[in-house]
Design a protein around this motif. Sequence first.
Motif, PDB file in Angstrom:
ATOM      1  N   TRP A  54      -0.271  -3.017  -1.102  1.00  0.00           N
ATOM      2  CA  TRP A  54       1.288  -3.010  -1.059  1.00  0.00           C
ATOM      3  C   TRP A  54       1.917  -1.587  -0.618  1.00  0.00           C
ATOM      4  CZ3 TRP A  54       4.007  -0.321  -4.579  1.00  0.00           C
ATOM      5  CH2 TRP A  54       3.890   0.034  -5.665  1.00  0.00           C
ATOM      6  N   LEU A  55       1.205  -0.547  -1.266  1.00  0.00           N
ATOM      7  CA  LEU A  55       1.716   0.800  -0.813  1.00  0.00           C
ATOM      8  C   LEU A  55       1.271   1.226   0.538  1.00  0.00           C
ATOM      9  CD1 LEU A  55       0.750   2.895  -4.143  1.00  0.00           C
ATOM     10  CD2 LEU A  55       3.136   2.348  -3.138  1.00  0.00           C
ATOM     11  N   ASN A  57       1.263  -1.072   2.679  1.00  0.00           N
ATOM     12  CA  ASN A  57       1.965  -1.829   3.681  1.00  0.00           C
ATOM     13  C   ASN A  57       3.578  -1.227   3.650  1.00  0.00           C
ATOM     14  OD1 ASN A  57       0.183  -3.696   4.233  1.00  0.00           O
ATOM     15  ND2 ASN A  57       0.701  -5.042   2.403  1.00  0.00           N
ATOM     16  N   ILE A  58       3.925  -0.464   2.520  1.00  0.00           N
ATOM     17  CA  ILE A  58       5.045   0.275   2.576  1.00  0.00           C
ATOM     18  C   ILE A  58       5.118   1.095   3.570  1.00  0.00           C
ATOM     19  CG2 ILE A  58       6.596   1.638   1.377  1.00  0.00           C
ATOM     20  CD1 ILE A  58       6.149  -0.167  -1.382  1.00  0.00           C
ATOM     21  N   ALA A 240       5.203   8.122   4.204  1.00  0.00           N
ATOM     22  CA  ALA A 240       4.438   6.985   4.397  1.00  0.00           C
ATOM     23  C   ALA A 240       3.299   7.438   5.321  1.00  0.00           C
ATOM     24  CB  ALA A 240       5.274   6.498   5.770  1.00  0.00           C
TER      25      ALA A 240
END
Length: 353
Positions: A54-55, A57-58, A240
Amino acid sequence: MNEWKWIAITAFVSGAAGWLFYLAGIFLPWLLGPLFIMMVLKNTTALPFYWPSWLRNIGLLVIGIQMGTSFTSEAIGLMVLNLPLMLVITLAVVGFTCFSALALSKLTDYHYETALLGCFPGGLSQMVLLSEEVKGAEPSAVALMQTIRILLVITVVPFLVTHFIPSAGTGEGIGQRSAGLMHDPVSYLLLAFAILFILLIMRQFKFPIPFMLSPLLCVAGFNVITAEPFLLPDIPVAAAQVMLGAHLGLQMKGLKTLLAAKPLLIVIGINLALIAFCIGISFGLNALFSFPLLDMFLSAAPGGVAEMAITAYTVGADVSTVTSFHLFRIFFILFAAAPLTVYLLKKKLAPSS
């Protein structure tokens, strides 16, 4: 609790590596710093570094938003005009890959099925999954070749565009500019809902890289509708890249075994030849049609969409051109070339009645 502890440690180490690479003036510091430190530590220590998907994906969402800011009405019009060129470059790269795989199968013990799926520039996870569907293909060998290709591309290509391929722009790297948001909060709320909606649809239909494509498409549409593109501030873009770099570094596991593999030098040579072939394509298009050399090389380079888009963003290339070429190629490979290859390989291996 222990899981969150190692997420925090991984984030700290990755961020520190990015900062050190930035201070040293190394290209793409916030991506390559975390990637290399996590790759080294993952393969030399038993420490349980952890980076949940999920990180990652962020990070891809933020990168997708930033890439989408390059897609204006004019850029999209140029993309449509460039479709024939996209197809020519994609077919050239895929054709070279097929011949490279044939050479690799002749020079090593790999079956052609393994060599071909290992050489395709279509993404490590996707090619490994496809190799599991083909009898005679070795998923571990495919993973090895795809890993080597990724490592070479994310190191060699940025080095080449920094030192040998001239840039038409001044670059827009981290720290070189700042930008704010220019629209009202309601507009961004609608944009967020649109991204979430498109993301859910893409995941439902199993689109590749949905966390990057959904914000890219939505922000591109936002730019066209409002005619006022916006840019993200530098800090979330750098963060990111750290998120993506940490993820990629932790994926490069088992390198001790890979480095001892017999065909290592041959695989490296073939991937370097592919990069050289892409340079040849870009010089040819530049000489014949005056297409920008830097844009053409980054568009043809056998790297991932995110990595090449970040590179283009940093060196001042046309991000919308580079991103559109890579999106076209990954869709072509994943939805046309790779399935057709798998079908033909299965047909070839099927016993005749």
